[in-house]
Write an enzyme that holds these catalytic residues in place. Structure first.
Site, PDB file in Angstrom:
ATOM      1  N   LYS A 115       0.893  -1.330   0.062  1.00 21.25           N
ATOM      2  CA  LYS A 115      -0.084   0.068   0.068  1.00 21.25           C
ATOM      3  C   LYS A 115       0.944   1.377  -0.069  1.00 21.25           C
ATOM      4  CE  LYS A 115      -2.394  -0.788   4.029  1.00 21.25           C
ATOM      5  NZ  LYS A 115      -1.639  -2.139   4.280  1.00 21.25           N
ATOM      6  N   ARG A 162      -9.412   1.139   8.602  1.00 18.39           N
ATOM      7  CA  ARG A 162      -9.234  -0.183   8.998  1.00 18.39           C
ATOM      8  C   ARG A 162     -10.082  -0.828   9.811  1.00 18.39           C
ATOM      9  NH1 ARG A 162      -3.177   0.822   9.010  1.00 18.39           N
ATOM     10  NH2 ARG A 162      -2.029  -1.147   9.282  1.00 18.39           N
ATOM     11  N   ARG A 194      11.130  -1.630  11.299  1.00 18.26           N
ATOM     12  CA  ARG A 194      10.120  -1.214  12.203  1.00 18.26           C
ATOM     13  C   ARG A 194      10.016  -2.293  13.550  1.00 18.26           C
ATOM     14  NH1 ARG A 194       5.037   0.249   8.557  1.00 18.26           N
ATOM     15  NH2 ARG A 194       3.947  -0.669  10.349  1.00 18.26           N
TER      16      ARG A 194
HETATM   17  P1  AMP Z   1       0.993   0.844   9.098  1.00 18.38           P
HETATM   18  O1  AMP Z   1       2.184   1.529   8.846  1.00 18.38           O
HETATM   19  O2  AMP Z   1      -0.210   1.457   8.177  1.00 18.38           O
HETATM   20  O3  AMP Z   1       1.320  -0.821   8.971  1.00 18.38           O
HETATM   21  O4  AMP Z   1       0.376   0.886  10.635  1.00 18.38           O
HETATM   22  C1  AMP Z   1       1.247   0.625  11.683  1.00 18.38           C
HETATM   23  C2  AMP Z   1       0.173   0.560  12.963  1.00 18.38           C
HETATM   24  O5  AMP Z   1      -0.391   1.864  13.278  1.00 18.38           O
HETATM   25  C3  AMP Z   1      -0.733  -0.157  12.863  1.00 18.38           C
HETATM   26  O6  AMP Z   1      -0.417  -1.761  13.153  1.00 18.38           O
HETATM   27  C4  AMP Z   1      -1.737   0.192  13.879  1.00 18.38           C
HETATM   28  O7  AMP Z   1      -1.165  -0.080  15.262  1.00 18.38           O
HETATM   29  C5  AMP Z   1      -1.511   1.612  13.756  1.00 18.38           C
HETATM   30  N1  AMP Z   1      -2.640   2.108  12.743  1.00 18.38           N
HETATM   31  C6  AMP Z   1      -2.480   2.776  11.367  1.00 18.38           C
HETATM   32  N2  AMP Z   1      -3.341   3.058  10.944  1.00 18.38           N
HETATM   33  C7  AMP Z   1      -4.361   2.764  11.760  1.00 18.38           C
HETATM   34  C8  AMP Z   1      -5.887   2.679  11.930  1.00 18.38           C
HETATM   35  N3  AMP Z   1      -6.449   3.436  10.776  1.00 18.38           N
HETATM   36  N4  AMP Z   1      -6.514   2.312  12.800  1.00 18.38           N
HETATM   37  C9  AMP Z   1      -5.963   1.930  13.944  1.00 18.38           C
HETATM   38  N5  AMP Z   1      -4.566   1.858  14.100  1.00 18.38           N
HETATM   39  C10 AMP Z   1      -4.114   2.162  12.888  1.00 18.38           C
END
Ligand code: AMP
Length: 209
Positions: A13, A88, A152
């Protein structure tokens, strides 16, 4: 174009959203990046998000809905935006419907085993958010800004398992949600293909000339 990028963690993404941002000149809005920046800056929101992120859990809906609502009100979103990692949950999608008009929800599909290998080799630049993979990156520094590339913490194997489980239960229902609204498009990205080849599929699915 107001577009949502759906798909499991590691599906690409962020990578495709950045390419589309560069091509269309509309912002990529990544809630994950925004939360990590808040963590790095040590804000109250960042500190409260930290324990969820590091456990591979979702940050509470009210928190992310608030940051996205504020972000979409900014001037640079007037001609369109790419939501990367939001919504999400169905609750987030319902809230988004109250303050945004979405044109397309693009689901990036990829097999689970590919996702696990991708996430374990992923390295990121904490400054600009660029992502790399250990199998293809040239050196340990970001090519955009020269900062060191790091793994990460939530890409650690145990946390990845939890993130995929959370995705299946809380986020995958959004596929039906957007299909029901007639907004869903799905692109099957090939694990063996290059980023550019998969991006060509993304463009085609979005109907870009
Ligand atoms: P990502 O970088 O999109 O994989 O997001 C990393 C982490 O941030 C996720 O595993 C969640 O803990 C948090 N996070 C990101 N976007 C959301 C969202 N829309 N709703 C809730 N938690 C989020």
């Amino acid at each position: 174009m107001n577009v949502i990028f759906l798909g499991p963690p590691g599906a690409g993404k962020g990578t495709h959203a950045q390419l589309l941002m560069n091509e269309l000149g509309i912002p990529q809005i990544s809630t994950g990046d925004m939360l990590r920046q808040a963590m790095k800056a040590g804000t109250e929101m960042g500190l409260s998000a930290k324990r969820y992120i590091e456990a591979g859990e979702l940050v509470p809906d009210e928190v992310v809905i608030g940051i996205v609502k504020d972000r979409l009100a900014a001037d640079d979103c007037k001609n369109g935006y790419i939501l990367d990692g939001f919504p999400r949950t169905v609750k987030q999608a319902e809230a988004l419907d109250q303050f945004a008009q979405i044109d397309v929800a693009l689901n990036i599909a990829l097999a689970d085993e590919v996702i696990i290998s991708r996430l374990s080799g992923r390295r990121v630049c904490l400054k600009c958010g660029a992502t790399y993979h250990t199998s293809t990156m040239q050196g340990e520094k970001c090519l955009n800004c020269g900062d060191p590339l790091v793994q990460r913490r939530d890409d650690a194997p145990e946390t990845v398992k939890n993130r995929l489980a959370v995705y299946a239960v809380q986020t995958a229902p959004l596929i039906d949600y957007y299909a029901g609204k007639g907004l869903l498009k799905t692109v099957n990205c090939e694990p063996e293909a290059t980023v550019q080849e998969n991006y060509a599929r993304v463009r085609e699915t979005l109907g870009l000339k």
